[in-house]
Write a protein that holds these residues in place. Structure first.
Motif, PDB file in Angstrom:
ATOM      1  N   ILE A 279      15.666   3.464   0.473  1.00  0.00           N
ATOM      2  CA  ILE A 279      15.094   2.120   0.438  1.00  0.00           C
ATOM      3  C   ILE A 279      14.364   1.824   1.746  1.00  0.00           C
ATOM      4  O   ILE A 279      13.251   1.284   1.761  1.00  0.00           O
ATOM      5  N   GLY A 280      14.992   2.196   2.870  1.00  0.00           N
ATOM      6  CA  GLY A 280      14.368   1.963   4.172  1.00  0.00           C
ATOM      7  C   GLY A 280      13.082   2.746   4.354  1.00  0.00           C
ATOM      8  O   GLY A 280      12.103   2.235   4.904  1.00  0.00           O
ATOM      9  N   ALA A 281      13.067   4.002   3.907  1.00  0.00           N
ATOM     10  CA  ALA A 281      11.860   4.821   4.024  1.00  0.00           C
ATOM     11  C   ALA A 281      10.716   4.219   3.210  1.00  0.00           C
ATOM     12  O   ALA A 281       9.573   4.147   3.673  1.00  0.00           O
ATOM     13  N   LEU A 282      11.047   3.771   1.988  1.00  0.00           N
ATOM     14  CA  LEU A 282      10.021   3.139   1.157  1.00  0.00           C
ATOM     15  C   LEU A 282       9.549   1.832   1.783  1.00  0.00           C
ATOM     16  O   LEU A 282       8.333   1.528   1.802  1.00  0.00           O
ATOM     17  N   GLY A 283      10.482   1.051   2.327  1.00  0.00           N
ATOM     18  CA  GLY A 283      10.113  -0.212   2.956  1.00  0.00           C
ATOM     19  C   GLY A 283       9.206  -0.011   4.159  1.00  0.00           C
ATOM     20  O   GLY A 283       8.233  -0.750   4.351  1.00  0.00           O
ATOM     21  N   ALA A 284       9.506   0.999   4.991  1.00  0.00           N
ATOM     22  CA  ALA A 284       8.657   1.277   6.156  1.00  0.00           C
ATOM     23  C   ALA A 284       7.269   1.725   5.724  1.00  0.00           C
ATOM     24  O   ALA A 284       6.264   1.382   6.366  1.00  0.00           O
TER      25      ALA A 284
END
Length: 446
Positions: free
Chosen positions: A257-262
């Motif tokens: 989720i964090g990778a996609l958000g960044a």
């Protein structure tokens, strides 16, 4: 030294000699293990144990997928321009205060540490955008370099932290528990840094003079701008830590989720292009490959070391220190602190921690084994953070020196002394008051 400990001692000496040759650490670890196995007449079939552990503990360990995802997230956040905008807003808000820019850098270090977790990226980024301005405004170079180097290392402690993932995997502690447990010590360390800056601003304001007044800006407008600049990192932190704490996602899923958000934030900021994506993926691959290869080499080394009686040797050595569990724990922490002068956190976590962890687990601290391991892991993480600042191999110092060749290395070394002392104080506080690292998890019922 008894005769039975001859080969473990030879292994340790050979390992230290190999590391100082500059040869890749992964190959040194594996090479020393295999060569000593042959010299000590260990049956070659025993090496299949190492192969089995590499396969089951590393190659098929789905928890480790979080490493490349968090690395990619940090790299994309670095390239999204969030840090520059946030530092500008903070600096404008604190412009009139002695040490105002230093406070802005300290707060930025917390925000970047909690949203990137990449030490090199944080130190280089803050050094490039903050150090020139601090020096132009007549800041003491020791304050400026020490602050940037120390706050840049907060990412290795504040979740999401790659080190906590590897440490949790080695100690068999849930990664989510370590992420939650690291929040208290991370905020404690950040608070100590800020208190030190406040003390210097009051007692020695000439070392951190206020910035010259520019054009007048409405303070409410500055606050609004700051809140807007905080939206991106706060959303990213909540998407990662919030889903873990709420039990909605595992750390690996939260990393995705964090990778996609960044990636989305980089796109919205207009900084996402093919070259940025390519370089981020390349750096992610290199960083992940380095960690995995060191894990493979450390597995080979530790299997042979235990086979030769190395774990019993370490247990006997600490047994002679004293009967108090806290004395033994402080001895373990002191050993790791000294080793941190020469080794990176990866080697310490993968080689030293599996050897000393059974010693700590055998001690009675009046808490259950799971709590003891989590508490030890967090105290160890705070301790390992210091290794980035201690010469001769403090990597944060080298990163800063690389982007600021005009600052003498002696100035940088002197600048980090008070911050290293504050980190040692933080380690002691976490040991003396376990609730700093365990309190939030207990409150959340973890």
């Amino acid at each position: 030294m008894t005769e039975s400990y001859f080969w473990p001692v030879v292994m340790l000496v050979a390992l230290m000699a190999g590391l100082f040759t500059g040869f890749p650490v992964a190959f040194v670890l594996a090479g020393v293990g295999i060569v000593l196995a042959l010299l000590a007449d260990i049956p070659l079939v025993f090496l299949s144990t190492a192969v089995a552990r590499i396969y089951s503990g590393i190659l098929t360990n789905w928890l480790l997928i979080a490493i490349p995802l968090f690395v990619f997230m940090g790299l994309m956040m670095e390239r999204s321009g969030v840090a520059e905008r946030l530092l500008g807003s903070l600096a404008s808000l604190f412009r009139s205060l002695p040490g105002g820019y230093a406070f802005a850098v300290a707060i930025l270090g917390v925000a970047m540490g909690a949203s990137t977790g990449i030490i090199g990226a944080s130190v280089v980024l803050m050094g490039m955008i903050a150090l020139p301005t601090m020096l132009q405004n007549r800041y003491d170079p020791r304050i400026a370099t020490g602050l940037i180097a120390s706050t840049g290392t907060l990412g290795i402690l504040l979740p999401p932290s790659i080190m906590l993932i590897v440490l949790g995997d080695q100690l068999r502690v849930p990664i989510g528990d370590l992420f939650i447990g690291a929040i208290g010590p991370g905020l404690l360390l950040s608070g100590l840094f800020l208190l030190y800056l406040i003390a210097v601003a009051i007692l020695q304001p000439h070392r951190m003079p206020p910035r010259p007044e520019g054009r007048t800006t409405d303070r409410s407008a500055l606050v609004v701008r700051l809140l807007k600049d905080l939206v991106a990192p706060v959303l990213l932190i909540l998407s990662v830590l919030g889903t873990i704490i709420a039990g909605v996602a595992t750390p690996t899923e939260a990393a995705a989720i964090g990778a996609l958000g960044a990636l989305v934030l980089a796109f919205l900021s207009g900084s996402l292009d093919f070259e940025t994506l390519r370089s981020s993926l390349r750096q992610t691959t290199k960083t992940t490959a380095m960690i995995v290869f060191v894990m493979i080499g450390a597995t080979v080394f530790s299997v042979i070391f235990r086979r030769l009686g190395g774990d019993a040797m370490v247990a006997d050595a600490f047994a002679h220190i004293g009967e108090s569990p806290y004395v033994v724990l402080l001895a373990v922490m002191a050993l790791i602190f000294v080793i941190g002068f020469f080794l990176e956190w990866v080697e310490i976590v993968l080689v030293v921690v599996p050897i000393v962890a059974p010693v700590v687990m055998a001690l009675d601290f009046g808490m259950d084994p799971e709590q003891t391991l989590a508490w030890f892991a967090i105290a160890l993480a705070v301790n390992l953070q210091i290794s980035f600042l201690t010469p001769p191999f403090g990597y944060a110092l080298f990163y800063l020196r690389g982007i600021a060749p005009e600052v003498p290395i002696g100035t940088i070394y002197r600048g980090i002394v008070p911050f290293v002392l504050l980190q040692v104080l933080a380690v002691l506080l976490v040991i003396v008051f376990p609730q700093i690292s365990l309190g939030l998890a207990s409150y959340l019922g973890r």
